[in-house]
Design an enzyme around this catalytic site. Structure first.
Site, PDB file in Angstrom:
ATOM      1  N   ASN A 200       0.825  -1.217   0.000  1.00 46.13           N
ATOM      2  CA  ASN A 200       0.000   0.000   0.000  1.00 46.13           C
ATOM      3  C   ASN A 200       0.858   1.266   0.000  1.00 46.13           C
ATOM      4  O   ASN A 200       0.555   2.239  -0.673  1.00 46.13           O
ATOM      5  CB  ASN A 200      -0.929   0.015   1.212  1.00 46.13           C
ATOM      6  CG  ASN A 200      -1.901  -1.150   1.183  1.00 46.13           C
ATOM      7  OD1 ASN A 200      -1.962  -1.861   0.182  1.00 46.13           O
ATOM      8  ND2 ASN A 200      -2.624  -1.357   2.267  1.00 46.13           N
ATOM      9  N   HIS A 246     -16.753  37.699 -28.908  1.00 48.73           N
ATOM     10  CA  HIS A 246     -17.966  37.063 -29.467  1.00 48.73           C
ATOM     11  C   HIS A 246     -17.703  36.548 -30.874  1.00 48.73           C
ATOM     12  O   HIS A 246     -18.609  36.460 -31.687  1.00 48.73           O
ATOM     13  CB  HIS A 246     -19.151  38.041 -29.498  1.00 48.73           C
ATOM     14  CG  HIS A 246     -19.355  38.764 -28.214  1.00 48.73           C
ATOM     15  ND1 HIS A 246     -20.082  38.242 -27.171  1.00 48.73           N
ATOM     16  CD2 HIS A 246     -18.870  39.952 -27.772  1.00 48.73           C
ATOM     17  CE1 HIS A 246     -20.068  39.092 -26.155  1.00 48.73           C
ATOM     18  NE2 HIS A 246     -19.327  40.118 -26.494  1.00 48.73           N
ATOM     19  N   SER A 367      -7.019  14.601 -48.368  1.00 45.12           N
ATOM     20  CA  SER A 367      -8.248  13.829 -48.272  1.00 45.12           C
ATOM     21  C   SER A 367      -8.190  12.725 -49.315  1.00 45.12           C
ATOM     22  O   SER A 367      -7.712  12.947 -50.424  1.00 45.12           O
ATOM     23  CB  SER A 367      -9.434  14.758 -48.531  1.00 45.12           C
ATOM     24  OG  SER A 367     -10.518  14.017 -49.034  1.00 45.12           O
TER      25      SER A 367
HETATM   26  N1  ARG Z   1      -1.429  -3.217  -7.462  1.00 44.26           N
HETATM   27  C1  ARG Z   1      -1.873  -2.575  -6.284  1.00 44.26           C
HETATM   28  C2  ARG Z   1      -2.395  -1.156  -6.621  1.00 44.26           C
HETATM   29  O1  ARG Z   1      -2.085  -0.660  -7.637  1.00 44.26           O
HETATM   30  C3  ARG Z   1      -0.765  -2.486  -5.293  1.00 44.26           C
HETATM   31  C4  ARG Z   1      -1.226  -2.377  -3.894  1.00 44.26           C
HETATM   32  C5  ARG Z   1      -1.829  -3.660  -3.482  1.00 44.26           C
HETATM   33  N2  ARG Z   1      -2.219  -3.637  -2.106  1.00 44.26           N
HETATM   34  C6  ARG Z   1      -3.077  -4.530  -1.614  1.00 44.26           C
HETATM   35  N3  ARG Z   1      -3.371  -4.420  -0.376  1.00 44.26           N
HETATM   36  N4  ARG Z   1      -3.603  -5.454  -2.362  1.00 44.26           N
HETATM   37  O2  ARG Z   1      -3.119  -0.561  -5.901  1.00 44.26           O
END
Ligand code: ARG
Length: 552
Positions: A200, A246, A367
């Site tokens: 993450n 305009h 064209s």
């Molecule tokens: N491929 C995932 C994304 O782009 C990476 C993070 C994945 N994290 C998870 N908890 N599955 O978000």
């Protein structure tokens, strides 16, 4: 041992059943996040240094890990679009010491070669395709290739098709891929890399690194385009054209003044990017999955290593924040809107009706039906591409709206539109400066348009007000003069003074000089106005701002 443990997943421990095979392929992000390889490697090296400082790796282990990651990063990205179980003659070419073109030429001569073999603009052949076997024979390489995918060699050969295909079949995303490859290079030590981190925070970091670089590339391209406009403006000298409100002829302006209007938009685009860049240049590493790393990491180490200004403030925000994608794509969308206005004006001005410019042949097409045509493909395409840029920004906004904290897999959907927007802009800005430089105006026609149709009426009213007539009254008198001109088919400068004095005694000998084109321009002698001296100064200032190395 769980059923799926052997599959090499990053999360197999808890599961007893394998993934549905179709779902498994469908949910993978590797086919598109593979382009984050350089960012993933850089972020992984930074993380390795942090966990080494926390005592998880010895100095020797850190060194091995960093070297291994560098090796993983060296893999050519040519393999990216290859699908599992397929091989690509481009790579074969590299392996065989021949060119992809030679392979292509050879393939084209084979009777069984057909469009089935072309996917994603690349030639792909299934491993068991007889054509492949014949090709191997032809190039006498059978002995050197291991196409079965099971030959993890001691040394990491990185580009062998087998390694790539094998890893690709399993790699869920770029994070997984790097771990798999690193394991091949340095063995089980690779598995220590994930200590104290989560995908993450990794994807949040990789995307920030990607966007930061894309911002820098975009800024460079914008600056090049602005300089091309400035060059064009300088070459236009004192040429004049009508301005429109305009879409009706309004007042004469210098062509340079018109072009500098776009420079002003570009400078705002550059500022916007610089501003967004400052806000996003913080490092999520150390945020863990959501609550912060489970190790006492010195987050400043990774932040510094990756060129960030410091670590992010809050782990929940850092792992789910995609404001930087929203801001980046919004910057590009705004830029796309500007580019589309320029494109629209040029498209109009190139029509026979306007005739202000002759489209460069190098950027136009004919064209297939109408032999006389020269179509403004480039300006039409860039006008159209702004729609994709707006689309990308919209996707980011909709994706994040209502998303609960913290990381949610939805966020994976935000990547492709960002890549597409970055690529789109890179493509546009790769051509736009050269296109701009090659524009040829028909200054004669522009001047004629600027000097017919009573565009000097405002200057005439200003003349009268300078003579002490109240502007409202002056406006009315000049309106009467215009009507007189319209009735008799004459411009204001063709109406003799005596006739004008019938409308107002304030008209004097100096009137005709005051409504000549140059005077009409110069009466706008105000900062940001189109008076010739003002535009000259504006050009010099714009050139200075945009040429200086630290221009933002
Ligand atoms: N491929 C995932 C994304 O782009 C990476 C993070 C994945 N994290 C998870 N908890 N599955 O978000």
């Amino acid at each position: 041992m769980s059923t799926v443990e052997q599959s090499g997943k990053m999360w197999s421990g808890r599961f007893r059943e394998p993934l549905d095979a179709v779902f498994e392929q469908w949910q993978r992000s590797f086919p598109f996040d593979v382009r984050l390889l350089p960012q993933e490697v850089a972020a992984s090296k930074a993380h390795a240094r942090m966990i080494a400082a926390a005592g998880i790796l010895t100095d020797a282990e850190l060194e091995r890990m960093v070297e291994g990651l560098d090796q993983v990063g060296d893999i050519t990205l040519e393999f990216a679009p290859i699908e599992s179980g397929m091989v690509n003659p481009r790579l074969l070419g590299a392996e065989l010491g021949t060119t992809p073109r030679t392979i292509r030429r050879w393939l084209n001569k084979q009777p069984e070669f057909n469009e089935e073999h072309v996917k994603h603009t690349r030639i792909t052949l299934a491993k068991d395709d007889p054509l492949l076997l014949r090709m191997k024979n032809h190039f006498a390489i059978q002995a050197n290739l291991n196409l079965d995918g099971d030959g993890a060699s001691e040394e990491f050969p990185a580009t062998t098709e087998a390694d790539v295909a094998a890893s690709m079949a399993h790699a869920e995303d770029i994070h997984h891929f790097v771990e798999l490859q690193l394991t091949k290079v340095i063995g089980p030590l690779a598995l220590k890399l994930h200590t104290g981190r989560s995908r993450n925070e990794q994807i949040a970091t990789d995307m920030r690194l990607f966007v930061r670089e894309a911002m820098d590339v975009t800024t460079k391209g914008l600056r090049r385009w602005a300089l091309a406009l400035i060059e064009l403006a300088e070459n236009a000298g004192e040429a004049a054209m009508p301005s429109y409100t305009h879409m009706q002829r309004a007042e004469p302006v210098l062509v340079a003044h018109w072009l500098l209007a776009y420079v002003a938009m570009i400078e705002r685009d550059i500022w916007r990017l610089a501003d967004a860049r400052k806000r996003m240049n913080l490092c999520p590493l150390g945020s863990g999955a959501v609550a912060g790393a489970t190790l006492a990491l010195d987050r400043a180490i990774a932040a510094h290593e990756l060129g960030f200004d410091g670590p992010t403030q809050n782990s929940m925000d850092a792992t789910s924040d995609r404001d930087f994608l929203l801001e980046f794509t919004q910057c590009l969308a705004t830029m796309g809107v500007h580019i589309s206005r320029f494109a629209e004006e040029l498209t109009l001005y190139a029509t026979a009706e306007f005739g202000f410019l002759d489209l460069p042949e190098a950027f136009s097409t004919g064209s297939s039906a109408m032999p006389q045509k020269k179509n403004p493909d480039f300006t039409e395409l860039i006008r159209g591409k702004s729609a994709r840029l707006v689309g990308s920004a919209t996707t980011q906004a909709v994706l994040m709206k209502g998303l609960p904290l913290a990381y949610n897999k939805d966020l994976q959907e935000g990547q492709e539109p960002v890549f597409d927007a970055a690529d789109t802009v890179r493509g546009i800005l790769g051509i736009l400066p050269g296109f701009t430089r090659s524009l040829k105006f028909n200054f004669e026609r522009m001047r004629t348009a600027a000097t017919t149709g009573y565009l000097n009426a405002m200057a005439a009213a200003t003349y009268l007000s300078n003579k002490g007539v109240a502007f409202r009254k002056a406006h009315e008198i000049v309106g009467n003069a215009v009507r007189l001109g319209l009735q008799s088919g004459r411009e204001l400068d063709a109406i003799p003074l005596a006739e004008l004095q019938g409308l107002s005694a304030a008209f004097g000998e100096d009137f005709h000089a005051a409504i000549a084109l140059e005077a009409t321009l110069d009466c706008h002698d105000v900062a940001g106005g189109t008076a010739r001296a003002r535009v000259r100064a504006a050009l010099t200032e714009a050139r200075e701002r945009l040429s200086s190395a630290d221009a933002t």
